[in-house]
Scaffold this motif. Structure first.
Motif, PDB file in Angstrom:
ATOM      1  N   GLU A 176      13.627 -21.655 -15.000  1.00  0.00           N
ATOM      2  CA  GLU A 176      12.869 -20.567 -14.505  1.00  0.00           C
ATOM      3  C   GLU A 176      12.280 -19.397 -15.521  1.00  0.00           C
ATOM      4  O   GLU A 176      11.674 -18.774 -14.913  1.00  0.00           O
ATOM      5  CB  GLU A 176      13.993 -19.859 -13.531  1.00  0.00           C
ATOM      6  CG  GLU A 176      14.452 -20.963 -12.595  1.00  0.00           C
ATOM      7  CD  GLU A 176      13.731 -21.038 -11.368  1.00  0.00           C
ATOM      8  OE1 GLU A 176      12.562 -20.482 -11.220  1.00  0.00           O
ATOM      9  OE2 GLU A 176      13.607 -22.233 -11.013  1.00  0.00           O
ATOM     10  N   GLN A 177      12.722 -19.739 -16.842  1.00  0.00           N
ATOM     11  CA  GLN A 177      12.461 -18.501 -17.762  1.00  0.00           C
ATOM     12  C   GLN A 177      11.334 -19.171 -18.481  1.00  0.00           C
ATOM     13  O   GLN A 177      11.479 -20.288 -19.030  1.00  0.00           O
ATOM     14  CB  GLN A 177      13.380 -17.857 -18.226  1.00  0.00           C
ATOM     15  CG  GLN A 177      14.165 -17.066 -17.271  1.00  0.00           C
ATOM     16  CD  GLN A 177      15.773 -16.460 -17.533  1.00  0.00           C
ATOM     17  OE1 GLN A 177      16.606 -17.338 -17.841  1.00  0.00           O
ATOM     18  NE2 GLN A 177      16.131 -15.435 -17.862  1.00  0.00           N
ATOM     19  N   THR A 215      13.222 -11.382 -18.823  1.00  0.00           N
ATOM     20  CA  THR A 215      13.745 -11.235 -17.623  1.00  0.00           C
ATOM     21  C   THR A 215      15.058 -11.612 -17.847  1.00  0.00           C
ATOM     22  O   THR A 215      15.671 -11.984 -18.604  1.00  0.00           O
ATOM     23  CB  THR A 215      13.164 -12.262 -16.722  1.00  0.00           C
ATOM     24  OG1 THR A 215      13.206 -13.689 -17.151  1.00  0.00           O
ATOM     25  CG2 THR A 215      11.724 -12.085 -16.561  1.00  0.00           C
ATOM     26  N   GLY A 237      17.817 -13.880 -15.715  1.00  0.00           N
ATOM     27  CA  GLY A 237      17.967 -14.685 -14.624  1.00  0.00           C
ATOM     28  C   GLY A 237      19.162 -14.748 -13.811  1.00  0.00           C
ATOM     29  O   GLY A 237      20.274 -14.401 -14.436  1.00  0.00           O
ATOM     30  N   PHE A 274      19.379 -21.750  -8.186  1.00  0.00           N
ATOM     31  CA  PHE A 274      18.778 -20.491  -9.040  1.00  0.00           C
ATOM     32  C   PHE A 274      18.750 -19.622  -7.712  1.00  0.00           C
ATOM     33  O   PHE A 274      18.322 -19.639  -6.566  1.00  0.00           O
ATOM     34  CB  PHE A 274      17.287 -20.963  -9.283  1.00  0.00           C
ATOM     35  CG  PHE A 274      16.403 -19.743  -9.480  1.00  0.00           C
ATOM     36  CD1 PHE A 274      16.790 -18.741 -10.622  1.00  0.00           C
ATOM     37  CD2 PHE A 274      15.589 -19.362  -8.862  1.00  0.00           C
ATOM     38  CE1 PHE A 274      15.788 -17.838 -10.875  1.00  0.00           C
ATOM     39  CE2 PHE A 274      14.447 -18.533  -8.949  1.00  0.00           C
ATOM     40  CZ  PHE A 274      14.901 -17.483 -10.107  1.00  0.00           C
ATOM     41  N   LEU A 310      14.921 -13.872 -10.496  1.00  0.00           N
ATOM     42  CA  LEU A 310      14.644 -13.266 -11.784  1.00  0.00           C
ATOM     43  C   LEU A 310      14.169 -11.819 -11.359  1.00  0.00           C
ATOM     44  O   LEU A 310      13.662 -11.529 -10.489  1.00  0.00           O
ATOM     45  CB  LEU A 310      13.231 -13.967 -12.266  1.00  0.00           C
ATOM     46  CG  LEU A 310      13.333 -15.192 -13.072  1.00  0.00           C
ATOM     47  CD1 LEU A 310      11.965 -15.320 -13.646  1.00  0.00           C
ATOM     48  CD2 LEU A 310      14.262 -15.246 -14.082  1.00  0.00           C
TER      49      LEU A 310
END
Length: 373
Positions: free
Chosen positions: A156-157, A181, A183, A192, A195
């Motif tokens: 996700e990052q 960010t 997370g 998840f 963010l």
């Protein structure tokens, strides 16, 4: 095992001297990572050559001992962490491998050779069976030793995951990233969550404070960003330390963190009210890689580019009254020395290391540090 201490052969029968802190531990290569055992006076370190060491440390002069070393990693060891029961040591490397060693013997017990697609950067044990790893490409994996495989994989990052933290229930995992960010991942539900908005600079560290109600993140710009536990989307406050950077952070009390910077200085910082309390110690001019707190909260260990691990007495931090530091001070004065080994109180300190001014509060800040002065 090291040879018995030479002090026993002292012809005068002199008792070994008791120090405030253990002596420095010197390495042949720069130590990237250190960890302190949760119950015993043991220090683990991983260096840029991929070697991992276990030392016992003592405040008695001459009593630090290397217990074992391991050379299984093919490239730089990036992070080390003890299991919660203190029986295993997790290590991760630029070679993309995860190693789990026995603490007693340094025996390689479990190995995941190509654990990630990119170089690994950090590892965090979550409970007796579950641990998390983050890599240089922003990928996170959560592993279950009972299954021998990852139970959560996420990307996700956008940039490297620098540090991780988990709440007291082992439910929510927080990941700081070089893309600025924070997370949030639900370990229990294996998914998840969200963010944060990107902050200025890389987020380099993350710590839980205020009984888990606040999260502090250090940044490469020298700013601490604060998040409310239920408000991870945007920072609630920011505090510029006027340090060159914040490269690592460790909580000392529920309100005080120690942070290490590129300038080699370890600062003690109170969060809400936001205040730089002073200097705990320093690796003169050498960037600090990692900090670790000993059980009991009395000793802080640090590693830096000078190829040394140093120890600092932080026992007095818990008793500091932060309001004392809100009195008017001369601008440009040196940082207050908070330990005997900190050089902040003398003229030999860095001329440009000045007492940080009031924090820069974000719009809508919940900081109570700037009222009334």
């Amino acid at each position: 095992m090291a040879a018995p201490a030479e002090e026993s052969a002292d012809p005068a029968g002199r008792e070994p001297r008791l120090r405030d802190t253990p002596e420095d531990i010197c390495f042949e290569a720069t130590a990237n990572a250190i960890a302190l055992h949760p119950a015993r006076p043991l220090l683990a370190a991983g260096d840029v050559d991929g070697d991992v060491y276990l030392y016992s440390y003592s405040c008695t002069e001459g009593e630090n001992r290397q217990l074992w070393s391991s050379g299984h990693h093919l490239k730089s060891c990036r992070d080390v962490a003890f299991s919660q029961d203190g029986q295993k040591l997790f290590t991760v490397s630029k070679d993309k491998a995860i190693h789990i060693l026995t603490v007693e013997e340094g025996r390689l017990e479990t190995r995941f050779p190509k654990a990630h697609g990119s170089a690994l950067n950090c590892v965090l044990p979550i409970d007796a069976n579950v641990f998390a790893t983050g890599d240089d490409n922003g990928a996170l994996k959560v592993w279950d030793l009972r299954k021998g495989d990852a139970i959560l994989e996420a990307k996700e990052q956008e940039e490297y995951i620098s540090a991780m933290a988990v709440d007291g229930n082992g439910k929510l995992l927080l990941t700081a990233s070089g893309d600025g960010t924070l997370g949030v991942f639900n370990v229990k539900r294996r998914r998840f969550e969200l963010l944060s908005e990107p902050q200025n600079g890389d987020l380099t560290s993350v710590a839980l404070l205020k009984r888990g109600k606040k999260v502090a993140c250090g940044s490469s710009e020298g700013t601490i960003y604060l998040f409310n536990w239920d408000g991870f989307g945007a920072a609630s406050d920011r505090f510029a330390l006027r340090a060159e950077s914040i490269d690592c952070m460790v909580p000392i009390t529920d309100s005080i963190v120690c942070v290490g910077s590129l300038d080699g200085v370890i600062r003690a910082v109170n969060v809400l009210p936001n205040r730089v309390l002073g200097c705990v110690g320093q690796h003169l001019g050498e960037p600090i890689e990692q900090l670790a707190l000993a059980p009991g909260g009395q000793l802080l260990a640090s590693c830096a580019h000078d190829q040394k691990v140093k120890f600092w007495d932080v026992s007095e931090l818990a008793g500091l009254v932060v309001d004392d530091y809100r009195k008017k001070k001369k601008k440009g004065g040196p940082l207050r020395a908070l330990s005997r080994k900190a050089v902040g109180s003398g003229e030999d300190f860095f001329a440009d290391l000045r007492d940080e001014a009031e924090p820069e509060a974000a719009p809508g800040s919940d900081s109570d540090s700037d009222g009334g002065d």
